[in-house]
Write an enzyme that holds these catalytic residues in place. Structure first.
Site, PDB file in Angstrom:
ATOM      1  N   PHE A   1       0.794  -1.221   0.000  1.00 18.92           N
ATOM      2  CA  PHE A   1       0.000   0.000   0.000  1.00 18.92           C
ATOM      3  C   PHE A   1       0.834   1.284   0.000  1.00 18.92           C
ATOM      4  CE2 PHE A   1      -1.936  -3.184   2.957  1.00 18.92           C
ATOM      5  CZ  PHE A   1      -2.761  -3.781   2.011  1.00 18.92           C
ATOM      6  N   CYS A   2       2.008   1.271  -0.607  1.00 23.39           N
ATOM      7  CA  CYS A   2       2.896   2.439  -0.584  1.00 23.39           C
ATOM      8  C   CYS A   2       3.118   2.929   0.837  1.00 23.39           C
ATOM      9  CB  CYS A   2       2.342   3.564  -1.455  1.00 23.39           C
ATOM     10  SG  CYS A   2       2.317   3.179  -3.204  1.00 23.39           S
ATOM     11  N   ALA A   3       3.237   1.966   1.762  1.00 21.45           N
ATOM     12  CA  ALA A   3       3.487   2.284   3.174  1.00 21.45           C
ATOM     13  C   ALA A   3       4.449   1.235   3.727  1.00 21.45           C
ATOM     14  CB  ALA A   3       2.182   2.301   3.960  1.00 21.45           C
TER      15      ALA A   3
END
Length: 437
Positions: free
Chosen positions: A350-352
């Site tokens: 999740f781009c995290a």
């Protein structure tokens, strides 16, 4: 809402009503937004650069959209409203405007990459605060970080794109003010779900993306205090951002024009304004809270399913739930839900990445996210599909390939389904792979 009754093909040749549980990534455009864009498109005049009637109308529409967006976000009278491509673009713009010599940019390890990576390009330094098990203790850590060394800016998310947990913005602003620090809010997830008032909350800068707020792709906004924005070099060098140009020198414009070089995205600005207007009339909190409750209770009753949360004391959350299924890779779960149940959601990190590393999930998780078009039946269908996966296993064999997880026997033909030449759409597994990182 466009696509509300979309039917999608399944791997076995059947079709099903599509269950969109990926609103946190991109929300479908509202019908009223599409209508507004269609009404504007005939006025294809050059914004701010023509004397013809279409040009004058287009310029007026663009500035009206700017004013409307500012009002919907509670902008102060002297704030700038700058149209950008998306939240990432807006954050990079602000990162280039943070004055050197005033301290670091401080942020949390729970952030989307869009609120981590741009600050590394800023003229000042950056510090990342590790979150604590509780939100209360995390805020203490933030205050300690701001007190330990000068900080120009505290950059924080409004709501986690992984778990949906909402941060208390007014309390965060109060902490920052005690240390002479400004506050930037990544509102990409918060804005489609909660009203935001910059003036009331005291937030200094805010960014969001239209495509997460029921507008088409390609438009975002940065709203905030003028002084840093007017003092910084233009984000883009080019026409529209200038007052005077000679062969040796240039006088740059002040105000939003300074950072909006090139031909403006009129349709995008108008769409974003229309979407925020519509959202203001459609409170979502109670509906999403009920859907979230249903999903958490249903998934919690399935053996081997673990839902994720950052803090144990978060008082509020938007309609986003991340979870894992024991024994199944997140990518396989996502492929199974799509191929066998017509459910679309997000799998991966999740781009995290820092947050997923803290969770101890190097392969990521699965995320379901609700929006305006979500129904209780959607949550129930996801619960039933996960329960079937855990109880019976998938009906297909799934292989992990360079393009992501794919069913071995897949009868879906997207070209036939769309009734057009969409050969490039057959590469949709690449999109899943890209989202995973």
């Amino acid at each position: 809402m466009l696509g509300a009754d979309l039917r999608v093909p399944l791997a076995d040749g059947r079709s099903a009503r599509y269950v969109n549980l990926d609103y946190a990534a991109t929300a479908p455009a509202l019908a009223c937004v599409a209508e507004r864009v269609n009404a504007v498109l005939p006025y294809a005049g050059s914004v701010h650069r023509g004397s013809g009637v279409p040009s004058r109308v287009a310029s007026g529409l663009y500035e009206n959209a700017r004013e409307s967006v500012g009002q919907r976000l509670g902008a102060r009278a002297d704030d700038h409203v700058i149209f950008t491509r998306n939240t990432t673009d807006a954050t990079n713009l602000l990162a280039a405007c943070v004055p050197a010599g005033r301290g670091d940019v401080v942020t949390l390890d729970v952030e989307h990459h869009a609120n981590l990576l741009p600050w590394r390009r800023a003229a000042c330094g950056t510090r990342v605060v590790a979150h604590a098990p509780t939100l209360a203790e995390t805020l203490v850590r933030v205050e300690d970080a701001l007190g330990a060394a000068p900080a120009a800016l505290l950059a924080i998310t409004g709501a986690s794109n992984v778990t949906g947990e909402v941060l208390p913005l007014e309390e965060i602003v109060a902490i920052a003010r005690r240390h002479g620090t400004r506050v930037f809010v990544d509102a990409a997830q918060l804005a489609p779900h909660r009203a935001i008032d910059l003036a009331e909350s005291g937030v200094d800068y805010l960014a969001l993306s239209g495509h997460k707020a029921y507008a088409p792709y390609g438009a975002g906004v940065l709203v905030g205090r003028a002084d840093w924005l007017d003092a910084a070099p233009p984000y883009l060098a080019g026409g529209g951002a200038v007052v005077e140009v000679t062969v040796d020198d240039v006088a740059w414009a002040d105000g939003p024009r300074r950072h909006e070089a090139g031909t403006p995205n009129l349709a995008g600005a108008v769409a974003l304004a229309a979407a925020l207007d519509a959202l203001a009339e459609l409170p979502l909190a109670d509906h999403e809270a009920a859907l979230r409750r249903t999903l958490l209770e249903g998934l919690g009753a399935i053996a081997g399913v673990t839902t994720l949360s950052i803090w144990s004391d978060t008082p509020d959350a938007i309609g986003t739930v991340a979870f894992t299924v024991e024994g199944y890779a997140p990518g396989l779960v996502g492929a199974y839900l799509s191929a066998e149940h017509g459910i679309g959601l997000r799998d991966g990190r999740f781009c995290a990445h820092p947050l997923l590393a803290r969770f101890g999930l190097p392969d990521g998780a699965v995320r379901a996210s609700f929006g305006l078009g979500s129904r209780h039946a959607d949550a129930e269908r996801l619960i039933a599909a996960i329960e079937k996966l855990v109880t019976d296993g998938p009906a297909n064999t799934y292989n992990q390939t360079s393009e992501g997880w794919l069913p071995a026997d897949d009868r879906r033909d997207l070209t036939t389904w769309l009734g057009a030449d969409v050969s490039r759409a057959k590469a949709s597994p690449c999109e899943r792979r890209r989202h995973a990182v």
